[in-house]
Design an enzyme around this catalytic site. Structure first.
Site, short mmCIF file in Angstrom:
data_model
loop_
_atom_site.label_atom_id
_atom_site.label_comp_id
_atom_site.label_asym_id
_atom_site.label_seq_id
_atom_site.Cartn_x
_atom_site.Cartn_y
_atom_site.Cartn_z
CB SER A 1 -1.05 -0.20 1.09
OG SER A 1 -1.87 0.90 1.23
NE ARG B 1 -9.31 1.52 11.00
CZ ARG B 1 -8.28 0.91 10.24
NH1 ARG B 1 -7.52 1.55 9.37
NH2 ARG B 1 -7.95 -0.27 10.56
CG ASP C 1 -6.29 -3.57 -3.75
OD1 ASP C 1 -7.13 -2.66 -3.29
OD2 ASP C 1 -5.22 -3.49 -3.45
CG HIS D 1 -5.71 -2.26 0.03
ND1 HIS D 1 -4.70 -2.19 -0.83
CD2 HIS D 1 -5.10 -1.46 1.04
CE1 HIS D 1 -3.72 -1.52 -0.57
NE2 HIS D 1 -3.90 -0.92 0.62
CG ASP D 2 -7.77 -5.13 5.09
OD1 ASP D 2 -6.93 -4.06 4.86
OD2 ASP D 2 -8.67 -4.83 5.86
#
Length: 390
Positions: free
Chosen positions: A155, A225, A327, A360-361
């Protein structure tokens, strides 16, 4: 203990102070600053086996291992780094550095400005990916490391790894860039701006000088968040994990809804609020603004007429790029752009596109295909060290 088991890696936080000013891309400078870092493994006699691991938005220098006597203190990439792991600390000397402006030990907005004697707050200078890389280079100089066997990051950390190959091309032999991009899309910048607006419009923000008021803009941090977390997950994962499930406490009409506009009814709502609450307890609001801006500003092709191939002509390293099919924040297409630009310059490039459902994680998770790709690549790096290959 079996042959495949290893004792836990014990992490030791360290710090290094720099008195001399660091000139920043903005034209400002910062002096009397400290960088927090950790190292794992042993630097060899040739000082040639060092690997720098760059962190993403809400992570830190604590990339691997545990703190002795502290439960649940694993480093954020502990599944990747350690004895016998893909980045094997029995073979490499791994370094994690906390970036300037962070809230996990390096000098940031929560610290005292040496010229005013007051907490920086909103007066902390704007920092960029390039500034972080230059600060990291100064720390490596102090450690006596003139060249890295590899630099690695996912990232925003991947952007730093890429920037290393552009700013200090002779100091990097290999670059491992995971789930990253050569710049942010307009959509990504938009998500970052929504999150920033949530923070700066919180009544407790006080123009970034909330420390003086003994408050924290927690409401803004929670929303920031929540927005960010949505972008880290894929639609498939959210549907599989939560779907349209209601909380156990929800009772009432035949539909199961209480038809409230404010109550938490769905499991996904409960999950996001939990993530937001947790984040607001440990992350600094000014740091969030600084880091998301650094993400926005990163664009190495901007000085080359938006020609990425021309920008990458400076590189000398060999590359591994990894992306994940679901992602959508740092899509495979962005990695392919980098691969093509590197191939245009006849660079040595390996590319893996992992079909994984996690969004993405995924770069933080234990996908065996992903881990094996990274493991194989670092085995190659180690063989080059042993063979003295360039």
């Amino acid at each position: 203990m079996t042959a495949t088991q290893h004792p836990p890696l014990i992490a030791q936080p360290q710090s290094m102070h720099f008195e001399q000013p660091l000139r920043l891309q903005s034209g400002a400078s910062i002096r009397d600053y400290t960088l927090a870092f950790e190292t794992y493994g042993t630097l060899n006699a040739q000082r040639s086996n060092a690997v720098l691991v760059c962190h993403a938005l809400n992570a830190s220098h604590h990339v691997a291992g545990v703190y002795e006597g502290q439960a649940n203190s694993e480093g954020w990439w502990d599944n990747m780094i350690g004895p016998g792991k893909p980045l094997d600390t029995n073979q490499f000397f791994v370094i994690g550095v906390n970036n300037l402006g962070s809230c996990f030990g390096s000098t940031g907005p929560m610290h005292v400005h040496p010229d005013t004697g007051r907490v920086y707050g909103a007066d902390f200078p704007v920092v960029t990916v390039e500034d972080w890389v230059n600060a990291q280079a100064l720390l490596l100089d102090r450690l006596g490391i003139s060249q890295l066997a590899a630099v690695m990051g996912g990232s925003l950390g991947g952007m730093q790894a890429l920037s290393w190959t552009l700013q200090h091309p002779e100091r990097v032999k290999h670059a491992v860039v995971v789930a990253s991009a050569p710049n942010l899309t307009a959509e990504n910048i938009a998500f970052n701006e929504v999150a920033r607006r949530a923070i700066v419009t919180d009544p407790d923000f006080h123009g970034g000088h909330f420390y003086q008021h003994n408050v924290v803009p927690k409401r803004g941090l929670r929303i920031a968040r929540m927005v960010g977390h949505i972008t880290y997950l894929s639609d498939d994962v959210m549907n599989e994990k939560f779907g349209r499930q209601l909380r156990d406490a929800v009772v009432g009409s035949a539909t199961g809804y209480r038809y409230s506009t404010q109550d938490v009814e769905f499991q996904i709502e409960s999950y996001l609020r939990y993530q937001g609450d947790k984040f607001s307890e440990y992350f600094d609001a000014n740091t969030y603004l600084l880091i998301t801006r650094a993400l926005d500003y990163f664009d190495p092709a901007a000085g080359f007429g938006d020609n990425l191939s021309a920008a990458f002509a400076r590189t000398r390293a060999k590359f591994l790029l990894v992306s994940f099919t679901t992602d959508w924040r740092f899509s495979p297409q962005r990695s392919r752009e980098m691969v093509q630009a590197l191939l245009d310059n006849q660079r040595d490039v390996s590319y893996a596109e992992i079909d994984a459902p996690h969004g993405h994680d995924a770069f933080l998770l234990d996908d065996s295909r992903y881990m094996n790709v990274v493991r194989s690549y670092f085995e190659r790096v180690h063989q080059e060290l042993d063979g003295g290959a360039a």
